[in-house]
Design an enzyme around this catalytic site. Structure first.
Site, PDB file in Angstrom:
ATOM      1  N   GLY A 135      -4.426   2.828   5.226  1.00 33.74           N
ATOM      2  CA  GLY A 135      -3.677   3.371   4.101  1.00 33.74           C
ATOM      3  C   GLY A 135      -3.623   4.884   4.011  1.00 33.74           C
ATOM      4  O   GLY A 135      -2.670   5.453   3.486  1.00 33.74           O
ATOM      5  N   LYS A 164      -6.101   4.881  -9.625  1.00 37.88           N
ATOM      6  CA  LYS A 164      -5.490   3.937 -10.551  1.00 37.88           C
ATOM      7  C   LYS A 164      -6.283   3.865 -11.839  1.00 37.88           C
ATOM      8  O   LYS A 164      -7.510   3.840 -11.816  1.00 37.88           O
ATOM      9  CB  LYS A 164      -5.484   2.548  -9.919  1.00 37.88           C
ATOM     10  CG  LYS A 164      -4.133   1.915  -9.891  1.00 37.88           C
ATOM     11  CD  LYS A 164      -4.216   0.514  -9.339  1.00 37.88           C
ATOM     12  CE  LYS A 164      -3.285   0.385  -8.155  1.00 37.88           C
ATOM     13  NZ  LYS A 164      -3.033  -1.026  -7.820  1.00 37.88           N
ATOM     14  N   ASP A 224      -8.937   2.052  -6.504  1.00 34.23           N
ATOM     15  CA  ASP A 224      -8.568   0.981  -7.431  1.00 34.23           C
ATOM     16  C   ASP A 224      -9.849   0.431  -8.073  1.00 34.23           C
ATOM     17  O   ASP A 224     -10.307   0.957  -9.080  1.00 34.23           O
ATOM     18  CB  ASP A 224      -7.768  -0.081  -6.679  1.00 34.23           C
ATOM     19  CG  ASP A 224      -7.276  -1.192  -7.585  1.00 34.23           C
ATOM     20  OD1 ASP A 224      -7.378  -1.058  -8.822  1.00 34.23           O
ATOM     21  OD2 ASP A 224      -6.787  -2.222  -7.079  1.00 34.23           O
ATOM     22  N   ARG A 242       4.686   1.121   4.596  1.00 33.47           N
ATOM     23  CA  ARG A 242       3.851   2.313   4.769  1.00 33.47           C
ATOM     24  C   ARG A 242       4.675   3.544   5.130  1.00 33.47           C
ATOM     25  O   ARG A 242       4.296   4.668   4.842  1.00 33.47           O
ATOM     26  CB  ARG A 242       2.807   2.076   5.869  1.00 33.47           C
ATOM     27  CG  ARG A 242       1.778   0.999   5.550  1.00 33.47           C
ATOM     28  CD  ARG A 242       0.639   1.088   6.545  1.00 33.47           C
ATOM     29  NE  ARG A 242      -0.209  -0.093   6.568  1.00 33.47           N
ATOM     30  CZ  ARG A 242      -1.230  -0.318   5.740  1.00 33.47           C
ATOM     31  NH1 ARG A 242      -1.508   0.559   4.805  1.00 33.47           N
ATOM     32  NH2 ARG A 242      -1.963  -1.405   5.853  1.00 33.47           N
ATOM     33  N   PHE A 264       1.065  -1.881  -8.958  1.00 34.71           N
ATOM     34  CA  PHE A 264       0.949  -1.992  -7.506  1.00 34.71           C
ATOM     35  C   PHE A 264       1.992  -1.085  -6.856  1.00 34.71           C
ATOM     36  O   PHE A 264       3.187  -1.230  -7.087  1.00 34.71           O
ATOM     37  CB  PHE A 264       1.141  -3.433  -7.041  1.00 34.71           C
ATOM     38  CG  PHE A 264       0.703  -3.615  -5.616  1.00 34.71           C
ATOM     39  CD1 PHE A 264      -0.625  -3.936  -5.321  1.00 34.71           C
ATOM     40  CD2 PHE A 264       1.590  -3.410  -4.571  1.00 34.71           C
ATOM     41  CE1 PHE A 264      -1.040  -4.060  -3.997  1.00 34.71           C
ATOM     42  CE2 PHE A 264       1.179  -3.533  -3.247  1.00 34.71           C
ATOM     43  CZ  PHE A 264      -0.145  -3.861  -2.963  1.00 34.71           C
ATOM     44  N   ASP A 293       0.590  -0.014   1.509  1.00 38.39           N
ATOM     45  CA  ASP A 293       1.342  -1.181   1.966  1.00 38.39           C
ATOM     46  C   ASP A 293       1.304  -2.327   0.973  1.00 38.39           C
ATOM     47  O   ASP A 293       0.446  -2.393   0.093  1.00 38.39           O
ATOM     48  CB  ASP A 293       0.738  -1.708   3.269  1.00 38.39           C
ATOM     49  CG  ASP A 293      -0.598  -2.437   3.024  1.00 38.39           C
ATOM     50  OD1 ASP A 293      -1.508  -1.803   2.462  1.00 38.39           O
ATOM     51  OD2 ASP A 293      -0.695  -3.626   3.369  1.00 38.39           O
ATOM     52  N   ASP A 305      -6.387   6.343   0.555  1.00 33.30           N
ATOM     53  CA  ASP A 305      -5.087   6.407  -0.107  1.00 33.30           C
ATOM     54  C   ASP A 305      -5.199   6.260  -1.620  1.00 33.30           C
ATOM     55  O   ASP A 305      -4.646   7.045  -2.369  1.00 33.30           O
ATOM     56  CB  ASP A 305      -4.124   5.345   0.467  1.00 33.30           C
ATOM     57  CG  ASP A 305      -4.719   3.932   0.502  1.00 33.30           C
ATOM     58  OD1 ASP A 305      -5.892   3.752   0.092  1.00 33.30           O
ATOM     59  OD2 ASP A 305      -4.008   3.009   0.941  1.00 33.30           O
TER      60      ASP A 305
HETATM   61  P1  IMP Z   1     -10.562  -0.526  -4.061  1.00 33.04           P
HETATM   62  O1  IMP Z   1     -11.551  -0.840  -2.984  1.00 33.04           O
HETATM   63  O2  IMP Z   1     -10.318  -1.671  -4.993  1.00 33.04           O
HETATM   64  O3  IMP Z   1     -10.815   0.781  -4.767  1.00 33.04           O
HETATM   65  O4  IMP Z   1      -9.158  -0.409  -3.391  1.00 33.04           O
HETATM   66  C1  IMP Z   1      -8.911   0.443  -2.385  1.00 33.04           C
HETATM   67  C2  IMP Z   1      -7.980  -0.179  -1.377  1.00 33.04           C
HETATM   68  O5  IMP Z   1      -7.178  -1.247  -1.914  1.00 33.04           O
HETATM   69  C3  IMP Z   1      -7.011   0.873  -0.964  1.00 33.04           C
HETATM   70  O6  IMP Z   1      -7.515   1.561   0.174  1.00 33.04           O
HETATM   71  C4  IMP Z   1      -5.761   0.102  -0.678  1.00 33.04           C
HETATM   72  O7  IMP Z   1      -5.793  -0.313   0.684  1.00 33.04           O
HETATM   73  C5  IMP Z   1      -5.822  -1.118  -1.527  1.00 33.04           C
HETATM   74  N1  IMP Z   1      -4.976  -0.982  -2.744  1.00 33.04           N
HETATM   75  C6  IMP Z   1      -5.394  -0.899  -4.007  1.00 33.04           C
HETATM   76  N2  IMP Z   1      -4.366  -0.766  -4.853  1.00 33.04           N
HETATM   77  C7  IMP Z   1      -3.244  -0.751  -4.101  1.00 33.04           C
HETATM   78  C8  IMP Z   1      -1.838  -0.608  -4.401  1.00 33.04           C
HETATM   79  O8  IMP Z   1      -1.377  -0.466  -5.550  1.00 33.04           O
HETATM   80  N3  IMP Z   1      -0.998  -0.629  -3.340  1.00 33.04           N
HETATM   81  C9  IMP Z   1      -1.434  -0.766  -2.063  1.00 33.04           C
HETATM   82  N4  IMP Z   1      -2.729  -0.883  -1.732  1.00 33.04           N
HETATM   83  C10 IMP Z   1      -3.630  -0.879  -2.743  1.00 33.04           C
HETATM   84 MG    MG Z   2      -6.696   0.942   2.254  1.00 30.85          MG
END
Ligand code: IMP
Ligand code: MG
Length: 194
Positions: A54, A142, A114, A177, A164, A171, A111
């Site tokens: 990402g 986010k 979340d 991407r 999202f 992606d 990227d």
């Molecule tokens: P986390 O581990 O939940 O913080 O999420 C991080 C990873 O989830 C990012 O590196 C993205 O690959 C994916 N991700 C989270 N939200 C989105 C989104 O809205 N669009 C695309 N990928 C996301």
């Molecule tokens: Mg990622």
């Protein structure tokens, strides 16, 4: 400037509902972010540890704006997103070269922040890697009011709503991407889908 045009939302036709952050705003913010990062490191060499896939597009732009001596390391992570709101476990795909991080000032670049699980997993991986310092940078953070104790990032490009998003490296199902803008999908995936 002459040359082939960047692809547009038209490439993906009706999949894209709306541009959330257009490419010129991204470029301006990446510029400013590079300045913030350079200021923090005060001319010290930096090792950027980029989280694939990402961060790829963000990484390429950010690197070329950083007025520092930079080394690059890559780690590929895969997160499984279950029905549970915080997402599933984060798996390291391939090998992280921890030896390359010993004694270095490491900046993790991803990227989007979340649930924070990805950054937390990297924090664990780097905890005993003998880095000189570890900081984190994400293009997007986010808003997750449901996760007040989430792992935070040191450098953030944009705060965004809990929607999202795709494009600029992000992606859905490994698609979109190469979209130059950060966009919302017409058929927005709900949390719990991959
Ligand atoms: P986390 O581990 O939940 O913080 O999420 C991080 C990873 O989830 C990012 O590196 C993205 O690959 C994916 N991700 C989270 N939200 C989105 C989104 O809205 N669009 C695309 N990928 C996301
Ligand atoms: Mg990622």
């Amino acid at each position: 400037m002459d040359g082939p045009p960047l692809i547009s939302q038209r490439t993906f036709d009706r999949d894209i509902a709306e541009v959330l952050i257009p490419r010129d705003r991204i470029a301006a913010r990446v510029d400013a972010l590079a300045g913030e990062i350079a200021g923090r490191y005060g001319g010290e060499d930096l090792t950027v540890l980029a989280v694939l896939t990402g961060s790829l597009v963000f990484l390429a732009d950010l690197l070329r704006r950083l007025p520092l001596r930079v080394r690059i390391e890559l780690v590929r992570l895969r997160s499984y997103r279950g029905a549970d709101a915080a997402g599933g476990p984060v798996e390291v795909v391939g090998q992280l070269d921890r030896g390359a991080l010993v004694g270095r000032d490491v900046l993790v670049v991803d990227d989007i922040l979340d649930s924070g699980r990805t950054l937390a997993r990297l924090g664990d991986l780097l905890a005993d890697a003998h880095c000189r310092s570890v900081r984190t940078c994400v293009l997007l953070r986010k808003r997750r009011d449901d996760l007040p104790a989430r792992r935070d990032a040191d450098f953030v490009g944009f705060d965004v709503a809990d929607r999202f998003v795709v494009g600029y490296g992000l992606d859905f199902d490994d698609m979109y991407r190469n979209l130059p803008d950060i966009c919302l999908l017409a058929d927005e995936p709900r949390r719990g889908r991959p």
